[in-house]
Design an enzyme around this catalytic site. Structure first.
Site, short mmCIF file in Angstrom:
data_model
loop_
_atom_site.label_atom_id
_atom_site.label_comp_id
_atom_site.label_asym_id
_atom_site.label_seq_id
_atom_site.Cartn_x
_atom_site.Cartn_y
_atom_site.Cartn_z
N TYR A 26 0.84 -1.20 0.00
CA TYR A 26 0.00 0.00 0.00
C TYR A 26 0.88 1.25 0.00
O TYR A 26 0.56 2.25 -0.65
CB TYR A 26 -0.95 -0.01 1.20
CG TYR A 26 -1.97 -1.12 1.11
CD1 TYR A 26 -3.13 -0.98 0.36
CD2 TYR A 26 -1.76 -2.35 1.74
CE1 TYR A 26 -4.06 -2.00 0.26
CE2 TYR A 26 -2.67 -3.39 1.64
CZ TYR A 26 -3.82 -3.20 0.89
OH TYR A 26 -4.73 -4.22 0.79
N ASN A 37 -12.39 -0.45 -5.27
CA ASN A 37 -12.24 -0.76 -6.68
C ASN A 37 -13.40 -1.64 -7.15
O ASN A 37 -13.55 -2.76 -6.67
CB ASN A 37 -10.90 -1.48 -6.90
CG ASN A 37 -10.76 -2.06 -8.29
OD1 ASN A 37 -11.37 -1.60 -9.24
ND2 ASN A 37 -9.94 -3.08 -8.40
N CYS A 62 -6.36 -4.94 -8.00
CA CYS A 62 -6.17 -4.61 -6.59
C CYS A 62 -5.64 -5.81 -5.80
O CYS A 62 -5.07 -5.65 -4.73
CB CYS A 62 -7.46 -4.07 -5.98
SG CYS A 62 -8.88 -5.14 -6.17
N HIS A 63 -5.80 -7.01 -6.36
CA HIS A 63 -5.28 -8.21 -5.70
C HIS A 63 -3.75 -8.21 -5.65
O HIS A 63 -3.17 -8.94 -4.86
CB HIS A 63 -5.79 -9.48 -6.39
CG HIS A 63 -5.36 -9.63 -7.81
ND1 HIS A 63 -6.04 -9.04 -8.86
CD2 HIS A 63 -4.31 -10.29 -8.36
CE1 HIS A 63 -5.44 -9.34 -10.00
NE2 HIS A 63 -4.37 -10.09 -9.72
N GLU A 69 -0.72 -15.81 -11.20
CA GLU A 69 0.19 -14.86 -11.83
C GLU A 69 1.65 -15.13 -11.47
O GLU A 69 2.55 -14.46 -11.97
CB GLU A 69 -0.20 -13.44 -11.43
CG GLU A 69 -1.55 -13.02 -11.97
CD GLU A 69 -1.94 -11.61 -11.58
OE1 GLU A 69 -1.20 -10.94 -10.83
OE2 GLU A 69 -3.02 -11.17 -12.04
#
Length: 167
Positions: free
Chosen positions: A96, A119, A127-128, A154
């Site tokens: 963050y 979001n 946002c993940h 990912e």
């Protein structure tokens, strides 16, 4: 007119809200979308381009969602945060604090966290990919299990780690 549709994914049903301007929302689940200022209607299928981009993303082409047009409702500050989220490459995570620096407000970590949490376009506005400063997973509207799955998909979250980053 915003069209609402649902698609299956490896993490469950995704609900999409789309207009000619782009993707207004992508919600993890079959319901729970916030109301829109414009009228909505249910349709059977999402636009082909968005459905194909999501299918390719879940199939391993992680950059397939990078160019999906987004038209989410939010404040100018939220849009700055959401735009910055789209610059985080698949396979990477930011904190963050990093996100706050990226938008030029290094002391606004809590405000950035709040904007991240608001979001409306999950996955496409990733946002993940934002984690706590201590390296653990923290908060996700779809649930931490889905956040962990997306990060593992990912390649940025080791499979042996639990939901909170502990082995």
């Amino acid at each position: 007119m915003i069209e609402l549709s649902r698609v299956d994914s490896p993490i469950g049903i995704l609900t999409l809200a789309v207009s000619g301007r782009g993707l207004h929302a992508l919600h993890l689940g079959a319901d729970g979308l916030e109301p829109f200022k414009e009228p909505t209607r249910e349709v059977k299928r999402p636009p082909r381009e968005i459905a194909e981009a999501l299918e390719a993303y879940f199939g391993g082409a992680l950059r397939a969602i990078d160019d999906v047009p987004v038209c989410a409702e939010g404040t100018p500050f939220q849009h700055r945060v959401w735009d910055a989220l789209r610059t985080i490459p698949a396979g990477q995570t930011w904190t963050y604090g990093h996100l706050a620096h990226a938008i030029g407000h290094p002391t606004a970590v809590r405000a950035v966290g709040a904007a991240n949490g608001r979001n409306p376009v999950a996955i496409v506005v990733p946002c993940h990919r934002v984690i706590a400063a201590n390296g653990t997973l923290h908060g996700y509207g779809g649930g931490l299990d889905k956040k962990r799955w997306l990060l593992q998909h990912e390649g940025s979250w080791p499979k042996q780690f639990g939901v909170f980053g502990e082995s």
